[in-house]
Each structure stands twice: as structure tokens, then as C-alpha cells.
Design a protein around this motif. Structure first.
Motif, mmCIF file in Angstrom:
data_model
loop_
_atom_site.group_PDB
_atom_site.id
_atom_site.type_symbol
_atom_site.label_atom_id
_atom_site.label_comp_id
_atom_site.label_asym_id
_atom_site.label_seq_id
_atom_site.Cartn_x
_atom_site.Cartn_y
_atom_site.Cartn_z
ATOM 1 N N GLU A 217 0.829 -1.204 0.000
ATOM 2 C CA GLU A 217 0.000 0.000 0.000
ATOM 3 C C GLU A 217 0.867 1.259 0.000
ATOM 4 O OE1 GLU A 217 -2.999 2.291 3.106
ATOM 5 O OE2 GLU A 217 -2.650 0.141 3.323
ATOM 6 N N MET A 218 1.912 1.265 0.829
ATOM 7 C CA MET A 218 2.744 2.450 0.964
ATOM 8 C C MET A 218 3.560 2.737 -0.295
ATOM 9 S SD MET A 218 2.261 4.080 3.653
ATOM 10 C CE MET A 218 3.648 5.167 3.323
ATOM 11 N N THR A 219 3.880 1.706 -1.046
ATOM 12 C CA THR A 219 4.797 1.884 -2.175
ATOM 13 C C THR A 219 4.112 1.643 -3.516
ATOM 14 O OG1 THR A 219 5.539 -0.424 -2.054
ATOM 15 C CG2 THR A 219 6.761 1.186 -0.758
ATOM 16 N N ALA A 220 2.790 1.671 -3.540
ATOM 17 C CA ALA A 220 2.066 1.347 -4.772
ATOM 18 C C ALA A 220 2.493 2.229 -5.933
ATOM 19 C CB ALA A 220 0.563 1.478 -4.540
ATOM 20 N N ASP A 221 2.652 3.541 -5.688
ATOM 21 C CA ASP A 221 2.981 4.428 -6.800
ATOM 22 C C ASP A 221 4.428 4.272 -7.245
ATOM 23 O OD1 ASP A 221 3.892 5.495 -4.414
ATOM 24 O OD2 ASP A 221 3.720 7.564 -5.085
ATOM 25 N N VAL A 222 5.274 3.696 -6.388
ATOM 26 C CA VAL A 222 6.657 3.457 -6.784
ATOM 27 C C VAL A 222 6.776 2.129 -7.517
ATOM 28 C CG1 VAL A 222 9.028 3.246 -5.926
ATOM 29 C CG2 VAL A 222 7.446 4.818 -4.818
ATOM 30 N N ARG A 223 5.906 1.163 -7.161
ATOM 31 C CA ARG A 223 5.921 -0.146 -7.816
ATOM 32 C C ARG A 223 5.379 -0.062 -9.248
ATOM 33 N NH1 ARG A 223 5.986 -4.745 -4.492
ATOM 34 N NH2 ARG A 223 6.005 -4.268 -2.292
ATOM 35 N N VAL A 224 4.445 0.843 -9.450
ATOM 36 C CA VAL A 224 3.721 0.860 -10.716
ATOM 37 C C VAL A 224 4.679 1.088 -11.843
ATOM 38 C CG1 VAL A 224 1.971 2.106 -12.031
ATOM 39 C CG2 VAL A 224 1.619 1.634 -9.650
ATOM 40 N N ALA A 225 4.351 0.852 -12.788
ATOM 41 C CA ALA A 225 4.851 0.560 -14.109
ATOM 42 C C ALA A 225 5.910 1.417 -14.712
ATOM 43 C CB ALA A 225 3.693 0.564 -15.066
ATOM 44 N N LYS A 226 6.327 2.483 -14.118
ATOM 45 C CA LYS A 226 7.361 3.270 -14.782
ATOM 46 C C LYS A 226 8.734 2.756 -14.368
ATOM 47 C CE LYS A 226 6.273 7.454 -13.768
ATOM 48 N NZ LYS A 226 5.525 8.638 -13.492
ATOM 49 N N ALA A 227 9.523 2.442 -15.373
ATOM 50 C CA ALA A 227 10.851 1.890 -15.092
ATOM 51 C C ALA A 227 11.701 2.862 -14.303
ATOM 52 C CB ALA A 227 11.545 1.528 -16.394
ATOM 53 N N ASP A 228 11.461 4.184 -14.485
ATOM 54 C CA ASP A 228 12.306 5.157 -13.809
ATOM 55 C C ASP A 228 11.966 5.286 -12.324
ATOM 56 O OD1 ASP A 228 10.759 8.265 -15.003
ATOM 57 O OD2 ASP A 228 9.928 6.508 -14.009
ATOM 58 N N ASP A 229 10.976 4.528 -11.831
ATOM 59 C CA ASP A 229 10.697 4.490 -10.400
ATOM 60 C C ASP A 229 11.612 3.515 -9.677
ATOM 61 O OD1 ASP A 229 8.671 6.366 -10.449
ATOM 62 O OD2 ASP A 229 7.140 4.887 -10.909
ATOM 63 N N VAL A 230 12.317 2.676 -10.402
ATOM 64 C CA VAL A 230 13.233 1.701 -9.819
ATOM 65 C C VAL A 230 14.639 2.286 -9.859
ATOM 66 C CG1 VAL A 230 14.165 -0.634 -9.997
ATOM 67 C CG2 VAL A 230 11.759 -0.208 -10.531
ATOM 68 N N ALA A 231 15.348 2.185 -8.739
ATOM 69 C CA ALA A 231 16.659 2.813 -8.616
ATOM 70 C C ALA A 231 17.650 2.252 -9.628
ATOM 71 C CB ALA A 231 17.189 2.612 -7.208
ATOM 72 N N THR A 232 18.452 3.142 -10.190
ATOM 73 C CA THR A 232 19.552 2.764 -11.073
ATOM 74 C C THR A 232 20.790 3.554 -10.654
ATOM 75 O OG1 THR A 232 19.187 4.500 -12.722
ATOM 76 C CG2 THR A 232 17.921 2.451 -12.978
ATOM 77 N N ALA A 233 21.916 3.192 -11.221
ATOM 78 C CA ALA A 233 23.157 3.917 -10.926
ATOM 79 C C ALA A 233 23.028 5.392 -11.276
ATOM 80 C CB ALA A 233 24.314 3.290 -11.693
ATOM 81 N N ASP A 234 22.245 5.700 -12.292
ATOM 82 C CA ASP A 234 22.092 7.095 -12.714
ATOM 83 C C ASP A 234 21.526 7.968 -11.605
ATOM 84 O OD1 ASP A 234 22.003 9.230 -14.848
ATOM 85 O OD2 ASP A 234 19.882 9.138 -14.314
ATOM 86 N N ASP A 235 20.717 7.386 -10.722
ATOM 87 C CA ASP A 235 20.143 8.174 -9.633
ATOM 88 C C ASP A 235 21.214 8.654 -8.662
ATOM 89 O OD1 ASP A 235 17.382 7.989 -10.434
ATOM 90 O OD2 ASP A 235 17.456 5.889 -9.823
ATOM 91 N N LEU A 236 22.278 7.901 -8.494
ATOM 92 C CA LEU A 236 23.394 8.356 -7.676
ATOM 93 C C LEU A 236 24.286 9.322 -8.451
ATOM 94 C CD1 LEU A 236 22.627 5.395 -6.431
ATOM 95 C CD2 LEU A 236 24.777 5.725 -5.198
ATOM 96 N N ILE A 237 24.544 9.015 -9.719
ATOM 97 C CA ILE A 237 25.402 9.874 -10.532
ATOM 98 C C ILE A 237 24.794 11.267 -10.654
ATOM 99 C CG2 ILE A 237 26.332 10.195 -12.861
ATOM 100 C CD1 ILE A 237 26.377 7.064 -13.041
ATOM 101 N N TRP A 238 23.483 11.337 -10.823
ATOM 102 C CA TRP A 238 22.759 12.612 -10.969
ATOM 103 C C TRP A 238 22.805 13.457 -9.712
ATOM 104 C CZ3 TRP A 238 18.288 13.671 -8.040
ATOM 105 C CH2 TRP A 238 17.553 14.809 -8.413
ATOM 106 N N ALA A 239 22.818 12.826 -8.552
ATOM 107 C CA ALA A 239 22.563 13.510 -7.284
ATOM 108 C C ALA A 239 23.787 14.239 -6.741
ATOM 109 C CB ALA A 239 22.073 12.502 -6.252
ATOM 110 N N ASP A 240 23.512 15.302 -5.997
ATOM 111 C CA ASP A 240 24.514 15.932 -5.141
ATOM 112 C C ASP A 240 24.555 15.250 -3.782
ATOM 113 O OD1 ASP A 240 25.068 18.136 -6.999
ATOM 114 O OD2 ASP A 240 23.054 18.837 -6.462
ATOM 115 N N ALA A 241 23.422 14.676 -3.383
ATOM 116 C CA ALA A 241 23.312 14.030 -2.076
ATOM 117 C C ALA A 241 22.411 12.814 -2.199
ATOM 118 C CB ALA A 241 22.747 14.994 -1.030
ATOM 119 N N VAL A 242 22.735 11.779 -1.429
ATOM 120 C CA VAL A 242 21.980 10.525 -1.468
ATOM 121 C C VAL A 242 21.619 10.126 -0.050
ATOM 122 C CG1 VAL A 242 22.015 8.090 -2.112
ATOM 123 C CG2 VAL A 242 23.209 9.772 -3.545
#
Length: 212
Positions: free
Chosen positions: A61-86
Motif C-alpha cells: 500500500e505504501m509503495t504502490a505508486d513506486v511499484r507501478v509501471a514506470k521503469a524510472d521508479d526503480v533505482a539505477t546507478a544514474d540516480d546516484l550519478i545525478w545527485a549531489d546528495a543521497v
């Protein structure tokens, strides 16, 4: 407000409590002026095993919108490369991070080898089933990985009066009593303080780099 800070909040959640903390941090970081990505790492456990645990219903229930169908909701290396802070979170597993988050960390070798994970602000959070069952050791295990990245590890410390209530200087942690104890106001306050501190430190570092 200062320069825009890019923050990735990456987590694995089994019973929904780590997800709740992540959401609290995302909201606080956004209010502090950050551009925020909220990402969940992929599930490794077979679906049949997941379905045998009734406490997983809350997590779904808490993560329904993160589970749903968009691939960019799942963490990838790019999410760390893009960020200033993690900000990175995991439930504890025998005093350590979950297999799901560890698997994700183990996929980052290429980005690490190219130096793309270095010189960023990192901070960790967790939720545990027992009162003394890995709060500190899980957060310290995350910090060990951040050190290997060449990251700048920013703990909340005792930098705010409310930190003397939750009592954890290493990062936000929640005792969920095996999935039965909801995230309370003490944990939410700790999450807000940590997120605001991470954004503030990352902004200061960015300003110093720009000035140099």
C-alpha cells in the motif's frame, strides 16, 4: 534559498516503514528547496515468499505508486550519478542491510570505478524489528559503503534538540516491532532533521565549489 540541490532517496522496504521514512525525507528535502528523486530498489524474494507475510500488505500500500509501471521508479546507478546528495535506507537483516539493497549496491561497481560516486553527500536510515536489533550497525554498514565511494558522510548527530529524544546520532531509525509499530512522530522528526541537514550541507559544499 541558495542553489538547487539534487537529492536521491533510495531505499528497500519490506513492511512499509522504511518507505514511510523515505517519503517523510522526500517531503522535507523538497520543502528545503531540493530537487528530489524517490526510488525503490528491486525485489529479489520470490512472489510466493512475499505473499506468505501478511505485513507485506502495508508495504504494498505504501509503495504502490513506486511499484507501478514506470521503469524510472526503480533505482539505477544514474540516480546516484545525478545527485549531489543521497539518502539511502534499508530494514536491518541480522544487523546489516537487506539483500535487496546490498544487491543494488553491488551493481554500482562500474560507476564507482569511474569515480562517479565520489564527493557526494551520503546519509543512511533504517527500521528494525527489535529494539536493539541493528539500528546502529545497519547505519554504520551503510556508512562503510559510502566511505568506499569516496562520499562525504553526513550524520544527523546531536545537532538539533529533538535528536536527544530519538537518541540516534548515526541516522534515522525506527523500531517497528516486527512490522506492528507504525512510524511515529519521533521518527518523523528525526527524518525531517536528517533530510534538512543533508540538503543544507550539500548546498554549502556546492556553494564552496562554485566559489572556488
Amino acid at each position: 534559498m541558495g542553489a538547487l540541490v539534487k537529492v536521491s532517496i533510495i531505499y528497500y522496504s519490506a513492511t512499509g516503514h522504511v518507505a514511510e521514512i523515505a517519503r517523510e525525507m522526500a517531503e522535507s528535502a523538497t520543502k528545503a528547496g531540493a530537487d528530489v528523486r524517490l526510488r525503490r530498489v528491486g525485489e529479489l524474494a520470490p512472489q510466493a515468499a512475499v505473499e506468505t507475510r501478511p505485513e507485506r500488505a502495508f508495504d504494498a500500500e505504501m509503495t504502490a505508486d513506486v511499484r507501478v509501471a514506470k521503469a524510472d521508479d526503480v533505482a539505477t546507478a544514474d540516480d546516484l550519478i545525478w545527485a549531489d546528495a543521497v539518502l539511502m535506507g534499508s530494514p536491518t537483516r541480522f544487523g546489516n542491510v537487506s539483500a535487496q539493497l546490498k544487491h543494488f549496491l553491488d551493481t554500482l561497481g562500474g560507476a564507482w570505478q569511474r569515480g562517479l560516486l565520489a564527493d557526494k553527500v551520503y546519509s543512511g536510515f533504517t527500521s528494525t524489528g527489535t529494539l536493539h536489533g541493528g539500528h546502529e550497525s545497519t547505519l554504520l554498514a551503510l556508512a562503510t559503503t559510502f566511505h568506499h565511494f569516496g562520499g562525504i558522510v553526513v550524520a544527523p548527530g546531536y545537532t538539533h534538540p529533538a535528536k536527544f529524544t530519538d537518541g540516534n546520532p548515526y541516522g534515522t531509525s525506527h523500531h517497528d516491532a516486527g512490522g506492528a509499530q507504525p512510524v511515529d512522530d519521533v521518527t518523523r522528526a528525526a527524518a525531517r532533521i536528517q533530510a534538512e541537514r543533508v540538503v543544507g550541507v550539500a548546498r554549502s559544499i556546492g556553494a564552496a565549489r562554485a566559489a572556488a
